[in-house]
Design a protein around this motif. Structure first.
Motif, mmCIF file in Angstrom:
data_model
loop_
_atom_site.group_PDB
_atom_site.id
_atom_site.type_symbol
_atom_site.label_atom_id
_atom_site.label_comp_id
_atom_site.label_asym_id
_atom_site.label_seq_id
_atom_site.Cartn_x
_atom_site.Cartn_y
_atom_site.Cartn_z
ATOM 1 N N ALA A 167 -4.845 -0.785 3.750
ATOM 2 C CA ALA A 167 -3.635 -0.129 4.411
ATOM 3 C C ALA A 167 -2.994 -1.330 5.333
ATOM 4 O O ALA A 167 -2.957 -1.116 6.567
ATOM 5 C CB ALA A 167 -3.901 1.281 5.235
ATOM 6 N N VAL A 168 -2.502 -2.326 4.560
ATOM 7 C CA VAL A 168 -1.930 -3.463 5.533
ATOM 8 C C VAL A 168 -0.525 -3.052 6.104
ATOM 9 O O VAL A 168 0.088 -2.169 5.606
ATOM 10 C CB VAL A 168 -1.633 -4.729 4.487
ATOM 11 C CG1 VAL A 168 -0.810 -5.627 5.243
ATOM 12 C CG2 VAL A 168 -2.497 -5.139 3.743
ATOM 13 N N TRP A 225 7.884 -10.173 6.119
ATOM 14 C CA TRP A 225 7.609 -10.347 4.598
ATOM 15 C C TRP A 225 6.897 -9.001 4.038
ATOM 16 O O TRP A 225 7.155 -8.405 3.132
ATOM 17 C CB TRP A 225 7.009 -11.587 4.177
ATOM 18 C CG TRP A 225 6.688 -11.619 2.639
ATOM 19 C CD1 TRP A 225 7.742 -11.758 1.686
ATOM 20 C CD2 TRP A 225 5.550 -11.370 2.191
ATOM 21 N NE1 TRP A 225 7.262 -11.801 0.376
ATOM 22 C CE2 TRP A 225 5.559 -11.544 0.670
ATOM 23 C CE3 TRP A 225 4.219 -11.236 2.295
ATOM 24 C CZ2 TRP A 225 4.721 -11.589 -0.182
ATOM 25 C CZ3 TRP A 225 3.195 -11.152 1.610
ATOM 26 C CH2 TRP A 225 3.572 -11.181 0.137
ATOM 27 N N ILE A 226 5.828 -8.727 4.907
ATOM 28 C CA ILE A 226 4.962 -7.357 4.755
ATOM 29 C C ILE A 226 5.823 -6.438 4.713
ATOM 30 O O ILE A 226 5.711 -5.545 3.819
ATOM 31 C CB ILE A 226 3.818 -7.371 5.591
ATOM 32 C CG1 ILE A 226 2.962 -8.673 5.598
ATOM 33 C CG2 ILE A 226 3.137 -6.238 5.345
ATOM 34 C CD1 ILE A 226 1.861 -8.649 4.335
ATOM 35 N N ALA A 227 6.674 -5.998 5.516
ATOM 36 C CA ALA A 227 7.526 -4.987 5.528
ATOM 37 C C ALA A 227 8.475 -4.651 4.529
ATOM 38 O O ALA A 227 8.639 -3.875 4.136
ATOM 39 C CB ALA A 227 8.131 -4.870 7.087
ATOM 40 N N ARG A 228 9.282 -5.910 4.338
ATOM 41 C CA ARG A 228 10.403 -5.954 3.437
ATOM 42 C C ARG A 228 9.896 -5.798 1.925
ATOM 43 O O ARG A 228 10.447 -5.089 1.325
ATOM 44 C CB ARG A 228 10.958 -7.534 3.613
ATOM 45 C CG ARG A 228 12.143 -7.568 2.678
ATOM 46 C CD ARG A 228 12.874 -9.075 2.685
ATOM 47 N NE ARG A 228 11.825 -10.106 2.637
ATOM 48 C CZ ARG A 228 11.361 -10.837 3.547
ATOM 49 N NH1 ARG A 228 11.870 -10.449 4.632
ATOM 50 N NH2 ARG A 228 10.776 -11.975 3.234
ATOM 51 N N GLU A 229 8.572 -6.330 1.607
ATOM 52 C CA GLU A 229 8.176 -6.191 0.213
ATOM 53 C C GLU A 229 7.190 -4.980 0.203
ATOM 54 O O GLU A 229 6.962 -4.769 -1.140
ATOM 55 C CB GLU A 229 7.419 -7.640 -0.088
ATOM 56 C CG GLU A 229 8.310 -8.724 -0.310
ATOM 57 C CD GLU A 229 9.160 -8.579 -1.339
ATOM 58 O OE1 GLU A 229 9.120 -7.942 -2.545
ATOM 59 O OE2 GLU A 229 10.269 -9.529 -1.043
ATOM 60 N N GLY A 230 6.926 -4.302 1.174
ATOM 61 C CA GLY A 230 6.157 -3.184 1.085
ATOM 62 C C GLY A 230 4.924 -3.418 0.757
ATOM 63 O O GLY A 230 4.039 -2.665 0.031
#
Length: 170
Positions: free
Chosen positions: A129-130, A142-147
């Motif tokens: 659950a990153v 990047w983590i948020a944008r790429e899901g």
């Protein structure tokens, strides 16, 4: 040497096993480590839910590279670091392909960031659950944008010595 066997399960299809078999056959035909690492990251990076797969290798620090490294002041010893050796991924947002070996994440000092922590500890790291606000995340946007929801990091070891890190983001 411990023998590894792969048994089909409800979660493992015959198609998945055939793909692994094909990868192993292609790995046996590689003539260099660079070729092998590129093959592995390309294969893993193209799996259904994978966003990015990368391999970093341990190397002795080079004073000239250290002087220009973005981690210069974070690096505790300037003796060894991890250098990005291979990578493959594709943005699910823009379709952009990620294969470059330069950029922000080309180097990690031991003990810094998730990749450096894996290398320093010699322990695998798995997060199901990153979230962008986790302290080890080096690029929250990047983590948020790429899901990105899963991270797997595995030290690459030989005779008890960490030689590098394999990381997979999905």
């Amino acid at each position: 040497m411990q023998e590894i066997t792969v048994q089909p399960s409800e979660e493992t299809s015959l198609q998945d096993l055939a793909a692994v078999h094909g990868l192993l056959l292609r790995m046996a035909q590689c003539h260099s480590l660079d070729q092998l690492f590129s093959l592995v990251t390309d294969h893993l990076g193209r799996l259904h839910d994978t966003a990015l797969c990368r391999i970093w290798l341990m190397e002795q620090a080079d004073p000239q590279r250290c002087a220009t490294c973005r981690h210069f002041y974070d690096c505790p010893e300037h003796r060894r670091c991890l250098r990005l050796a291979a990578g493959y991924g594709q943005s699910r947002v823009s379709g952009e392909t990620w294969t470059a070996l330069d950029g922000r994440h080309q180097r990690f000092p031991l003990g810094r960031g998730k990749v450096g922590l894996i290398a320093a500890s010699g322990e695998a790291f798995h997060v199901d659950a990153v979230s962008p606000d986790m302290p080890w995340v080096s690029d929250p946007a990047w983590i948020a944008r790429e899901g990105i929801s899963t991270f797997l990091g595995q030290p690459l070891t030989h005779k008890g010595e960490v030689l590098g890190v394999l990381a997979l983001f999905s």
